[in-house]
Enzyme design. Sequence first.
Site, short mmCIF file in Angstrom:
data_model
loop_
_atom_site.label_atom_id
_atom_site.label_comp_id
_atom_site.label_asym_id
_atom_site.label_seq_id
_atom_site.Cartn_x
_atom_site.Cartn_y
_atom_site.Cartn_z
N ARG A 23 0.83 -1.21 0.00
CA ARG A 23 0.00 0.00 0.00
C ARG A 23 0.87 1.27 0.00
O ARG A 23 0.54 2.26 -0.67
CB ARG A 23 -0.91 -0.01 1.23
CG ARG A 23 -1.84 1.19 1.28
CD ARG A 23 -2.90 1.00 2.34
NE ARG A 23 -3.90 2.05 2.31
CZ ARG A 23 -4.13 2.89 3.32
NH1 ARG A 23 -3.44 2.79 4.44
NH2 ARG A 23 -5.06 3.80 3.21
N ASP A 40 -9.86 -8.97 3.48
CA ASP A 40 -10.28 -10.27 2.95
C ASP A 40 -10.61 -11.12 4.16
O ASP A 40 -9.72 -11.53 4.91
CB ASP A 40 -9.14 -10.87 2.12
CG ASP A 40 -9.32 -12.35 1.82
OD1 ASP A 40 -10.34 -12.96 2.24
OD2 ASP A 40 -8.43 -12.92 1.17
N HIS A 80 0.55 4.42 -2.52
CA HIS A 80 0.32 5.80 -2.07
C HIS A 80 1.48 6.72 -2.47
O HIS A 80 1.30 7.92 -2.56
CB HIS A 80 0.09 5.83 -0.56
CG HIS A 80 -1.30 5.41 -0.19
ND1 HIS A 80 -1.94 5.85 0.94
CD2 HIS A 80 -2.19 4.59 -0.81
CE1 HIS A 80 -3.17 5.32 1.00
NE2 HIS A 80 -3.33 4.55 -0.05
N ASN A 111 -3.33 8.87 4.62
CA ASN A 111 -2.11 8.28 5.21
C ASN A 111 -2.02 8.37 6.73
O ASN A 111 -1.47 7.49 7.38
CB ASN A 111 -0.87 8.96 4.63
CG ASN A 111 -0.72 8.70 3.13
OD1 ASN A 111 -1.16 7.66 2.65
ND2 ASN A 111 -0.11 9.62 2.42
N SER A 118 8.18 10.40 -2.42
CA SER A 118 7.73 11.64 -1.76
C SER A 118 6.97 11.31 -0.48
O SER A 118 7.00 12.08 0.48
CB SER A 118 6.86 12.48 -2.70
OG SER A 118 5.76 11.73 -3.17
N THR A 121 -8.74 -15.01 4.13
CA THR A 121 -7.28 -15.21 4.28
C THR A 121 -6.55 -13.86 4.18
O THR A 121 -5.88 -13.59 3.18
CB THR A 121 -6.76 -16.14 3.15
OG1 THR A 121 -7.30 -15.64 1.89
CG2 THR A 121 -7.14 -17.57 3.33
N PRO A 148 -7.61 7.52 -4.05
CA PRO A 148 -9.06 7.30 -4.10
C PRO A 148 -9.70 7.08 -2.74
O PRO A 148 -9.06 6.61 -1.80
CB PRO A 148 -9.19 6.04 -4.98
CG PRO A 148 -7.84 5.43 -5.03
CD PRO A 148 -6.84 6.46 -4.69
N ASP A 208 8.34 8.44 -6.46
CA ASP A 208 9.55 9.22 -6.20
C ASP A 208 9.88 9.28 -4.72
O ASP A 208 10.63 10.14 -4.27
CB ASP A 208 9.37 10.65 -6.75
CG ASP A 208 8.16 11.35 -6.10
OD1 ASP A 208 7.46 10.70 -5.29
OD2 ASP A 208 7.93 12.53 -6.38
N HIS A 240 -6.26 -5.85 -1.83
CA HIS A 240 -7.07 -5.99 -0.61
C HIS A 240 -7.33 -7.45 -0.26
O HIS A 240 -8.12 -7.73 0.64
CB HIS A 240 -8.38 -5.19 -0.75
CG HIS A 240 -8.18 -3.70 -0.77
ND1 HIS A 240 -9.20 -2.80 -0.98
CD2 HIS A 240 -7.05 -2.94 -0.60
CE1 HIS A 240 -8.71 -1.56 -0.95
NE2 HIS A 240 -7.42 -1.63 -0.73
N VAL A 283 1.03 9.98 -6.08
CA VAL A 283 1.26 11.40 -5.77
C VAL A 283 2.60 11.81 -6.37
O VAL A 283 3.65 11.39 -5.91
CB VAL A 283 1.23 11.63 -4.23
CG1 VAL A 283 1.43 13.10 -3.92
CG2 VAL A 283 -0.08 11.12 -3.65
C1 HEM Z 1 -9.19 1.32 -5.72
C2 HEM Z 1 -9.08 2.26 -4.84
C3 HEM Z 1 -8.64 2.02 -3.42
C4 HEM Z 1 -9.22 2.48 -2.31
C5 HEM Z 1 -10.46 3.37 -2.25
C6 HEM Z 1 -8.49 1.98 -1.18
C7 HEM Z 1 -8.76 2.25 0.13
C8 HEM Z 1 -8.18 1.63 1.21
C9 HEM Z 1 -8.55 1.84 2.57
C10 HEM Z 1 -9.61 2.83 3.06
C11 HEM Z 1 -7.78 1.04 3.34
C12 HEM Z 1 -7.82 0.91 4.85
C13 HEM Z 1 -7.00 2.02 5.49
C14 HEM Z 1 -7.16 2.11 6.98
O1 HEM Z 1 -8.01 1.44 7.55
O2 HEM Z 1 -6.42 2.87 7.61
C15 HEM Z 1 -6.93 0.31 2.45
C16 HEM Z 1 -6.02 -0.62 2.85
C17 HEM Z 1 -5.15 -1.27 1.99
N1 HEM Z 1 -4.99 -0.99 0.65
FE1 HEM Z 1 -6.25 0.07 -0.51
N2 HEM Z 1 -7.46 1.20 -1.63
C18 HEM Z 1 -7.49 1.22 -3.00
C19 HEM Z 1 -6.58 0.62 -3.85
C20 HEM Z 1 -5.46 -0.04 -3.43
C21 HEM Z 1 -4.37 -0.42 -4.27
C22 HEM Z 1 -4.25 -0.06 -5.74
C23 HEM Z 1 -3.48 -1.08 -3.49
C24 HEM Z 1 -2.15 -1.66 -3.84
C25 HEM Z 1 -1.80 -2.05 -5.05
C26 HEM Z 1 -4.03 -1.13 -2.17
C27 HEM Z 1 -3.49 -1.78 -1.11
C28 HEM Z 1 -4.01 -1.80 0.17
C29 HEM Z 1 -3.55 -2.69 1.21
C30 HEM Z 1 -2.56 -3.81 1.04
C31 HEM Z 1 -4.26 -2.33 2.37
C32 HEM Z 1 -4.07 -2.90 3.78
C33 HEM Z 1 -2.93 -2.16 4.43
C34 HEM Z 1 -2.55 -2.60 5.83
O3 HEM Z 1 -3.14 -3.52 6.38
O4 HEM Z 1 -1.62 -1.98 6.37
N3 HEM Z 1 -5.22 -0.46 -2.16
N4 HEM Z 1 -7.18 0.70 1.16
#
Ligand code: HEM
Length: 323
Positions: A66, A243, A70, A98, A80, A246, A167, A78, A197, A74
Amino acid sequence: MGSFTSSFCSLFSLISLLLLLSNMSCEAQLSTTFYTKTCPNALTEIRNVVRRAVSAERRMAASLVRLHFHDCFVQGCDASILLDETPTIQSEKTAFPNINSARGYNVIEEAKRAVERLCPGVVSCADILTLASRDASVAVGGPSWDVKLGRKDSTTANRARANTDLPSPFADANTLISAFAVKGLNTRDMIALSGAHTLGQAQCFLFRSRIYSNGTDIDAGFASTRRRQCPQTGGDATLAPLDLVTPNSFDNNYFKNLVQRKGLLQSDQVLFTSPSTNSIVLEYSRSPSAFAADFASAMLRMGEIQPLLAPNGIVRRTCGAIN
Ligand code: HEM
């Protein structure tokens, strides 16, 4: 006259060739062999740091993937996102998507220290973060891919863009499609990348409205299970797995969950509900190999958003500050 024309042509060809060569030498390019001569052991060192961090805490794999996303969304990949606040830098770390959410900064700093010991001033933080996200995927059973290297680190950060370009979990499918399209990623990339996710956790306040919506796009049993640890008021930061089957391994259960209306975030579930994305979700729910292959190629493309290339950018000595 004939000899004048042929001398003129030779001169013209020579100038064109020189121009071409000068262009080639100025325009640095990403390459898989970028550090082969200058820091041959960097990749192994980074992989070892990531492996250790993930075996200490499985969720770290999710956090690193993630963090790279992020960063790339932005002003390109790089590093940033890694810059701390200073009088001249508005850190992205405190942007809404973030703050109290993005994690893994210390793992990247540790990898940086390890490669700095081997070859000081050579390997950029942006490349370390890109490699770490690939190594994190592999560490939890996900696909691998050949990362192209040679990114430089920025001397600036952009908190405002972090707030606008990342997003929202409340976005609909068309908004998500556009948010990725402006970064050069198509709908299929967006869905494959959302499959990240399959790993990690989200905080209650980011999915509360969905589990209390009594809507038709959420499985009632799933909503009631999630409500137990995410009350209508309080417990904002309580975590739930993205998920539910798992959360610590890379697989296609995320897509199977969406088909059963058990997506945690609204932005997850809309990918199944919306006619513009539904068929790809179904495809990935049936084929783990199609998902893994598309995830790998989409991660490669995401890692190449607006690369900062020499002569621009720097190699930071520590990832949190400019030299
Ligand atoms: C499609 C739009 C996306 C939205 C709206 C979104 C939003 C979010 C949100 C709200 C969380 C939880 C953050 C929190 O509870 O503090 C999250 C977690 C996460 N996102 Fe996304 N995400 C998106 C796309 C992606 C992409 C493209 C990736 C990576 C390629 C990604 C990887 C992850 C991962 C792995 C987590 C879990 C992080 C952790 O447990 O530390 N997400 N995302």
